[in-house]
Design a protein around this motif. Structure first.
Motif, PDB file in Angstrom:
ATOM      1  N   VAL A  78       0.806 -87.385 -22.088  1.00 28.48           N
ATOM      2  CA  VAL A  78       2.192 -87.165 -22.587  1.00 28.48           C
ATOM      3  C   VAL A  78       2.933 -87.790 -21.351  1.00 28.48           C
ATOM      4  N   TRP A  79       3.675 -88.912 -21.621  1.00 29.32           N
ATOM      5  CA  TRP A  79       4.526 -89.477 -20.655  1.00 29.32           C
ATOM      6  C   TRP A  79       5.651 -88.624 -20.136  1.00 29.32           C
ATOM      7  N   THR A  80       5.907 -88.684 -18.711  1.00 34.00           N
ATOM      8  CA  THR A  80       6.986 -87.781 -18.144  1.00 34.00           C
ATOM      9  C   THR A  80       7.666 -88.881 -17.101  1.00 34.00           C
ATOM     10  N   ASN A  81       9.143 -88.417 -16.698  1.00 32.56           N
ATOM     11  CA  ASN A  81       9.524 -89.224 -15.543  1.00 32.56           C
ATOM     12  C   ASN A  81       9.395 -88.316 -14.467  1.00 32.56           C
ATOM     13  N   LYS A  82       9.904 -88.881 -13.385  1.00 31.85           N
ATOM     14  CA  LYS A  82       9.936 -88.217 -12.015  1.00 31.85           C
ATOM     15  C   LYS A  82      10.425 -86.664 -12.177  1.00 31.85           C
ATOM     16  N   TYR A  83      11.276 -86.281 -13.083  1.00 28.93           N
ATOM     17  CA  TYR A  83      11.561 -85.050 -13.279  1.00 28.93           C
ATOM     18  C   TYR A  83      10.683 -84.124 -14.155  1.00 28.93           C
ATOM     19  N   LEU A  84       9.625 -84.795 -14.668  1.00 28.68           N
ATOM     20  CA  LEU A  84       8.820 -84.207 -15.598  1.00 28.68           C
ATOM     21  C   LEU A  84       9.103 -83.924 -17.061  1.00 28.68           C
ATOM     22  N   GLN A  85      10.598 -84.695 -17.319  1.00 30.21           N
ATOM     23  CA  GLN A  85      10.841 -84.655 -18.518  1.00 30.21           C
ATOM     24  C   GLN A  85      10.199 -85.763 -19.382  1.00 30.21           C
ATOM     25  N   THR A  86       9.846 -85.466 -20.608  1.00 31.39           N
ATOM     26  CA  THR A  86       9.299 -86.462 -21.579  1.00 31.39           C
ATOM     27  C   THR A  86      10.319 -87.388 -21.920  1.00 31.39           C
ATOM     28  N   SER A  87       9.871 -88.141 -23.059  1.00 29.80           N
ATOM     29  CA  SER A  87      11.137 -89.164 -23.590  1.00 29.80           C
ATOM     30  C   SER A  87      11.961 -88.463 -24.585  1.00 29.80           C
ATOM     31  N   VAL A  88      11.837 -87.087 -24.688  1.00 29.57           N
ATOM     32  CA  VAL A  88      12.575 -86.474 -25.588  1.00 29.57           C
ATOM     33  C   VAL A  88      13.466 -85.705 -24.882  1.00 29.57           C
ATOM     34  N   ARG A  89      14.686 -85.859 -25.084  1.00 24.79           N
ATOM     35  CA  ARG A  89      15.827 -84.928 -24.157  1.00 24.79           C
ATOM     36  C   ARG A  89      15.440 -83.450 -24.220  1.00 24.79           C
ATOM     37  N   GLY A  90      15.454 -82.725 -23.158  1.00 24.85           N
ATOM     38  CA  GLY A  90      15.362 -81.309 -23.170  1.00 24.85           C
ATOM     39  C   GLY A  90      13.656 -80.666 -23.221  1.00 24.85           C
ATOM     40  N   VAL A  91      12.759 -81.752 -23.315  1.00 27.13           N
ATOM     41  CA  VAL A  91      11.537 -81.339 -23.463  1.00 27.13           C
ATOM     42  C   VAL A  91      10.826 -81.808 -22.403  1.00 27.13           C
TER      43      VAL A  91
END
Length: 322
Positions: free
Chosen positions: A272-285
């Motif tokens: 599961v892809w995450t950005n540098k804040y560990l947020q996925t491509s779905v907002r709030g997840v």
């Protein structure tokens, strides 16, 4: 730790939509509990949904975990849960989350309850920490010896089998790389490919230079003892190869379908892809632990869960205060 499922109420601005929890953490391994600890200390209302035994449950010990090297997996989780007890806003509940939907307030989840009836839960944010499952090769004895005589990570288990007779299972470039890595712990390493190896000529030369042989005969089964130790690899031609342990990098798949349900972006390897804040491509997840890209070790999962807890609290604080 609170045993009731009733959330503890903490003051929030009236502009914030009311939900049962600030964060629901799905998964009660090192990543999920690490996040819950941080969020509990931040006075966030947290529900941790425990879906069952962790991936490393068959292992004889958790290694390379600073201050806990060699601890039994279940003992590590017991201590982790115990250290959550001072934080009444954190609740751990057994049960599997079956569905999740995006709402204006955040998310609505359906989960198994202790009574067997489905429970509906609302939350502002969601942390996925469900981990992965290993797809072991279909070789007799592989599953039975998994975690003891069949191993996946030399950083976790290499020390315990140092200087022993080792095998590495697989084919192609991946098995050659793993075998060369394993040679750091033992000079007696043999690659077993269970059929045509697919190893390139260049890789063969590199293996040969380090004294690593290749056995391409099909494997009938792995022979072990009652403790789960590997004794020998039995080939279909009747020959036997005495080995003390076998390393394999199995294919993996996500444990559960929630990320897929939500439409979270995944990598080419299924993480599961995450950005540098560990947020996925779905907002709030958010996501943390083995289900995300990168090294898969208990200590790293715990650290990633801790980071996720910090990022979640800061995101929630911005929504509360600005």
């Amino acid at each position: 730790m609170a045993t009731s499922c009733a959330p503890v109420h903490v003051h929030r601005p009236s502009t914030v939509t009311s939900t049962d929890y600030d964060v629901v953490v799905i998964g009660a391994g090192c990543a999920g509990l690490g996040a819950a600890l941080v969020l509990g200390r931040c006075r966030r209302r947290v529900l941790v949904c425990d879906g069952g035994a962790p991936r490393n449950a068959p292992s004889s010990g958790v290694h390379a975990f600073l201050s806990r090297d060699g601890i039994k997996p279940q003992e590590l989780l017991r201590i982790s849960r115990e250290q959550l007890e001072p934080y009444p806003a954190v609740i751990i509940r057994p049960g599997k989350v079956t569905t999740v939907s995006v709402e204006s307030h955040g998310f609505t989840l359906t989960a198994e309850s202790e009574t067997g009836r489905p429970a509906t839960i609302t939350t502002r944010k969601l942390l996925l920490a469900t981990g992965v499952d290993d797809e072991l090769p279909p070789v007799d004895g592989m599953r039975e010896l998994w975690g003891q005589g069949v191993l996946h990570c030399p950083y976790c288990h290499g020390w315990e089998v140092q200087d022993k007779a080792l095998a590495v299972y697989g084919r192609g470039k991946t098995v050659a790389g793993l075998a060369l890595l394993i040679s750091r712990w033992s000079r007696d390493v043999i690659v077993c490919t269970d059929g045509p190896s697919g190893v390139s000529a260049n890789a063969r030369r590199r293996l040969q230079a380090h004294g690593i042989g290749i056995r391409e005969e099909p494997i009938a089964r792995l022979q072990g003892n009652r403790r789960g130790d590997l004794k020998c690899i039995m080939f279909k031609n009747g020959e036997e190869l005495e080995r003390d342990a076998l390393f394999v990098h199995p294919h993996q798949h996500q444990r559960g379908t929630l990320a897929e349900q939500l439409g979270c972006r995944t990598t080419s390897k299924g993480a599961v892809w995450t950005n540098k804040y560990l947020q996925t491509s779905v907002r709030g997840v958010y996501a943390a632990g083995d289900m995300t890209p990168g090294s898969q070790q208990a200590l790293i999962a715990a650290a990633e869960g801790t980071q996720a807890g910090i990022f979640l609290n800061e995101r929630l604080t911005k929504e509360d205060c600005f």
